[in-house]
Each structure stands twice: as C-alpha cells, then as structure tokens.
Design an enzyme around this catalytic site. Structure first.
Site, short mmCIF file in Angstrom:
data_model
loop_
_atom_site.label_atom_id
_atom_site.label_comp_id
_atom_site.label_asym_id
_atom_site.label_seq_id
_atom_site.Cartn_x
_atom_site.Cartn_y
_atom_site.Cartn_z
CE LYS A 22 -4.71 -0.51 -8.78
NZ LYS A 22 -4.39 -0.06 -7.41
CG ASN A 23 -6.69 -0.20 -4.22
OD1 ASN A 23 -5.93 -0.52 -5.13
ND2 ASN A 23 -6.81 1.04 -3.79
NE ARG A 93 3.02 1.54 -1.81
CZ ARG A 93 4.27 1.73 -1.43
NH1 ARG A 93 5.24 1.74 -2.31
NH2 ARG A 93 4.56 1.92 -0.18
CB CYS A 117 1.05 5.88 -8.19
SG CYS A 117 -0.05 5.00 -9.30
NE ARG A 122 2.36 5.06 -2.26
CZ ARG A 122 1.52 4.49 -3.12
NH1 ARG A 122 1.81 4.50 -4.42
NH2 ARG A 122 0.41 3.92 -2.72
N PRO A 123 6.90 4.96 2.60
CG PRO A 123 7.10 5.90 4.73
CD PRO A 123 6.68 6.22 3.33
CB ILE A 124 6.56 -0.71 3.58
CG1 ILE A 124 8.01 -1.13 3.35
CG2 ILE A 124 5.88 -0.41 2.27
CD1 ILE A 124 8.12 -2.54 2.77
CD GLN A 126 3.75 2.49 11.29
OE1 GLN A 126 3.12 2.02 12.24
NE2 GLN A 126 4.88 3.15 11.45
CG ASP A 305 -6.56 5.98 -4.55
OD1 ASP A 305 -5.51 6.62 -4.39
OD2 ASP A 305 -6.62 4.75 -4.41
CB ILE A 327 -3.30 10.39 2.02
CG1 ILE A 327 -4.76 10.53 2.47
CG2 ILE A 327 -2.80 8.94 2.17
CD1 ILE A 327 -5.07 10.06 3.87
NE ARG A 397 -0.47 -0.13 -11.65
CZ ARG A 397 -0.36 0.69 -10.62
NH1 ARG A 397 0.26 1.83 -10.75
NH2 ARG A 397 -0.88 0.39 -9.45
C1 UD1 Z 1 -3.27 2.23 -0.56
C2 UD1 Z 1 -3.88 2.10 -1.94
C3 UD1 Z 1 -3.79 3.43 -2.68
C4 UD1 Z 1 -4.39 4.54 -1.86
C5 UD1 Z 1 -3.85 4.54 -0.44
C6 UD1 Z 1 -4.58 5.52 0.48
C7 UD1 Z 1 -3.51 -0.18 -2.60
C8 UD1 Z 1 -2.70 -1.15 -3.39
N1 UD1 Z 1 -3.14 1.09 -2.67
O1 UD1 Z 1 -1.90 2.58 -0.72
O2 UD1 Z 1 -4.49 3.28 -3.90
O3 UD1 Z 1 -4.06 5.78 -2.46
O4 UD1 Z 1 -3.98 3.24 0.15
O5 UD1 Z 1 -5.95 5.24 0.50
O6 UD1 Z 1 -4.47 -0.53 -1.94
N2 UD1 Z 1 2.67 5.11 5.50
C9 UD1 Z 1 3.84 5.09 6.24
N3 UD1 Z 1 4.35 3.88 6.61
C10 UD1 Z 1 3.78 2.71 6.25
C11 UD1 Z 1 2.60 2.73 5.50
C12 UD1 Z 1 2.07 3.94 5.12
O7 UD1 Z 1 4.39 6.13 6.57
O8 UD1 Z 1 4.31 1.65 6.60
C13 UD1 Z 1 2.06 6.39 5.11
C14 UD1 Z 1 2.07 6.60 3.59
O9 UD1 Z 1 3.28 7.16 3.14
C15 UD1 Z 1 0.89 7.53 3.44
C16 UD1 Z 1 -0.08 7.04 4.51
O10 UD1 Z 1 0.70 6.34 5.47
O11 UD1 Z 1 1.28 8.86 3.75
C17 UD1 Z 1 -1.18 6.14 4.01
O12 UD1 Z 1 -0.61 5.10 3.23
P1 UD1 Z 1 -1.34 3.69 2.99
O13 UD1 Z 1 -2.74 3.77 3.47
O14 UD1 Z 1 -0.46 2.64 3.53
O15 UD1 Z 1 -1.34 3.62 1.43
P2 UD1 Z 1 -0.92 2.42 0.52
O16 UD1 Z 1 -1.24 1.11 1.19
O17 UD1 Z 1 0.46 2.61 0.00
#
Ligand code: UD1
Length: 417
Positions: A22-23, A93, A117, A122-124, A126, A305, A327, A397
C-alpha cells in the site's frame, strides 16, 4: 456502512498470498505524474486508497485503464491540472505525494491538507522545508497548500527527524530539478527503495535509497515503462501475527523475508517457530508465547504500523509485555476497544503495559484507524464468542480481500452491509 462479524476462538492454518505494498502504491501512483509517457504499474493492491488516487490523477487529465485488477496503465502526458482539493483527497495521508509530484512536473501545486489516521499531531513541516530548500514558495490558505517555483534547484536537505513521507516527497520534487539534491537523515523503509527503483526505471538518477543519504541528480524528463510493486511488509506482518495469536500455522507467501527481520526476531524471542524460504515465511505456534519489550522505530526497527497487531498478540503471552510507541504521540487510542474484550492494558503516555490474559471475549468494537482495525480483527479471531467491528472503511483502505484471505485460512468472518 458495513461491519465485520467474526466468530472467534479459531486456529488459522494454510497459505496466504500477500498483495503489493500500500505505502509504495500510494507514492508510485502520484509519481507517475512526473512521467510523460505510458507507465504500467503491476502488483497494485486492490484497496480504496489506490482507487482514490487513480480518480485524482484522472481528474487532473491523465488517461488510465485497469488492464486487470492489479495492473494499471497510466498516460500522464495529458495532465493539465495541478490541483487536487476534493474532500476525498484531504481524507488520506498519501495525498501529500501529489504536492511533490505536481511541483516536480509543473513547478506548481495546490493540494488539500493531508488527513489520514489520527495518531496525534502529524505535521508536514519537513516536506515544506524540503520544497522551500529546492526554491519553492509555499502558502497555506483555507486548508489548501499552494506551492509555486520559478525553478527548482538541487541542494542539501537535512531532515530534522526520519520521515517516510518527507523523504519520498522531496525525491519526487527533485527528480526533474536542476543539479543534485542530497537528502540527509533519510528514511530507509522498503517502500522508499521501491519508489526510487520506480523513478530510476523511468529515467531518474537516484542513488542511496535504503541508506540515510539519498542523492538525486536531476534529469530533464522521465520516460514510460513497466514497474512491479514490492510486496506489502505490513500486510505480511499482520498475517504472521495472526498465526502467532491464533495458535495457528500460516505460510505467508509472496514476500521479501528480509523486510520482516525486526518482526521475525521478536516472534522467535517470544517462542514462535519460523521457517524462512526465498519468498515466504511459515509461522507456526507450538508453545505459549512469552512476554517481551518492544519499541517502535523507523526501518529497520520495529514498524509502528505493526504495533497494534503485535499488542493484541502479546495479550496471548505469559506475563507482562511493554510496547513503547516512539514514532507517533497518540497511537494507543484503540486500546479502549480491546478493554471491552477483557484485555488488561495500561497506558502511560507512549508506553503500553500488556498483561497476558487467559481469555478474550467477543464484543462490539469500532475500528479507530487502519492498523488498529487489523488488530481488532486479530482480537476477534482469538476471542470466545462473536465480535463485530464497525468502521470497516478504515480497514478497506489498506487490506485487499481481508475476509476472503482469512476465510481461506479457516476464519469465520463475514461482512454485514
Ligand atoms: C508514513 C506511513 C505510515 C507510517 C509512517 C511511519 C504512508 C502513506 N504512511 O506516514 O503508514 O505509520 O510513515 O512509518 O506511507 N514528522 C514531522 N514533520 C514532518 C514529517 C513527519 O514532525 O514533516 C514526524 C511525524 O509526526 C512522526 C514522524 O515524524 O512523528 C514520522 O512520520 P513519517 O515517517 O513522516 O510518517 P508519515 O509519512 O506520515
């Protein structure tokens, strides 16, 4: 609105074939936006997230055709729209990958803020930091992320935390940029390697995927081609844990056993017997499981996961186990549902203490998210009596044909619409 209904206390035995990841799929579909030509993606999982992304790409002007249930032909040459703001996009996501892909192709993107989820914040930031470093301007207005750039120029980007999403998104934005982009402290998950392999097959120049430094030398164009998606490490892990929890004997086929190393080590440690082949792992329960300690970590650590599914399996162990979720800050919300079944679990911040119990009892549960839903299925298979699980849409999903695969292993599970 459908529910799953499970008649539990069944030992699951047999073979199961794992679907495409999926991912990886939810990143590779947006990645096809970068390709001016025809791509054929094979081993796509037949799940709702794939259907939503396919619709999104079509609504932008791509022409797509399912050649069979798991093979999609995409011609993205005709894409003219660089926005995706529909409500269904903001619910998932992986919609954030449309940002990187559209930015790479058009130097512009407008995408609804990603949902997905709910595990706390879950900030973006980065992802945004990476896009800005490449030269993009970013604004967020009415929950829409708007990006534009005159030029994208390769640079060094250090991720402040290991992020799967940011690593892939920066790769997508950088493949057609001028010069070389270096991502430091990159995530190393198998699907990151898979996305890089896809892009390289289409003409990108990415080295180092799977290590913590990825280098992307920009190219002017990507060409079409065929690509076969890697097997789903999390679906495989879910079935391995189903075998352990139900005292079963399941051969999990069509997988890459090395991707499962953190789980296989833990299963061996708690007393499960495993037989590994080139593309399968057979998981056999022979004795009462023993308690253990787990901490979720980025790959190759234990995956977050699989945390809920592992927690349910540890309810079958002798003694008290602990799981630290490192995480996400709020990924134990589903535990309240398990307590309805007689589970004895204490949560202290990001640490769960799980006491093995003799019996779980069927109950009416509500899936709180995708993997928690899978964990509730495992609990229902183990429990005495009948369990119902509401909010099956979360499970749909990410798991293809879950009832069919479980029924073939001897489960009594059916869907009530
Ligand atoms: C992806 C996966 C999800 C999995 C997760 C961790 C997809 C669509 N989703 O989610 O299934 O549970 O990886 O393996 O592939 N963070 C920040 N800022 C950012 C990005 C991340 O603070 O810009 C933090 C997140 O809040 C979290 C950690 O970094 O604490 C890891 O997040 P990340 O690896 O980015 O997870 P996702 O991409 O959201």
């Amino acid at each position: 609105m459908s529910k799953l209904c499970i008649q539990g206390d069944t030992r699951l035995v047999g073979d199961v074939k794992i679907s495409g990841a999926k991912n990886a799929a939810v990143a590779i579909l947006p990645a096809t936006i970068l390709v001016e030509g025809i791509t054929i993606i094979e081993n796509l999982p037949n799940i709702n997230d794939v259907a939503i992304l396919n619709e999104a790409i079509v609504s932008m002007g791509a022409v797509t055709k399912f050649l069979d249930l798991h093979t999609l032909e995409i011609d993205a040459t005709t894409i003219y729209k660089y926005s995706a703001t529909e409500p269904c996009i903001s619910k998932m996501r992986a919609s954030y990958y449309l940002l990187g892909a559209l930015l790479g192709r058009f130097k512009k993107a407008e995408v609804a803020m990603p949902g997905g989820c709910d595990f706390g914040g879950r900030p973006i930031d980065q992802h945004i930091k990476g896009f800005r470093a490449l030269g993009a301007n970013i604004e967020i207005e009415d929950n829409i992320i708007k990006i534009n750039a005159d030029r994208l120029i390769g640079t060094r980007i250090y991720l402040d935390m290991v992020s799967v999403g940011a690593t892939i998104n920066i790769m997508l934005a950088a493949v057609l940029a001028e010069g070389t982009t270096t991502i430091e402290n990159a995530a190393k998950e198998p699907h990151i390697v898979d996305v890089a392999n896809f892009l390289n097959k289409m003409g990108a120049k990415i080295i180092g995927a799977g290590t913590d430094v990825i280098r992307i030398k920009g190219v002017s164009k990507l060409h079409g081609g065929h690509y076969n998606i890697v097997p789903d490490q999390i679906e495989a892990g879910t079935f391995m844990l189903i075998a352990a929890a139900t005292k079963g004997d399941i051969c999990v086929r069509n997988i890459i056993p090395e991707h499962m190393d953190s789980l296989t080590s833990k299963l061996r440690e708690i007393g499960v017997t495993l037989i590994e082949g080139d593309d399968y792992i057979r998981v056999i329960w022979k004795q009462k499981l023993t308690a253990t300690q787990i901490i979720t970590l980025p790959y190759p650590g234990f995956p977050t996961d699989l945390q809920p599914q592992m927690l349910v399996s540890l309810l079958q162990a002798q003694g008290v186990s602990t799981i630290v979720e490192s995480i996400f800050d709020n990924r134990f919300q589903y535990v309240d549902e398990l307590r309805k079944m007689g589970a004895n679990i204490t949560i202290d911040g990001t640490k769960a203490s799980i006491e093995g119990v003799d019996t779980l009892y069927g109950a009416n549960l509500v899936a709180t998210d995708l993997r928690a839903g899978a964990a509730m299925i495992i609990a229902g298979l183990v429990a005495k009596g009948t369990t119902t699980i509401d909010n099956v849409r979360y499970i749909d999903r990410g798991y293809e044909d879950i009832e069919k695969k479980l029924t073939a292993l001897g489960a009594q599970i059916f869907r009530i619409d």
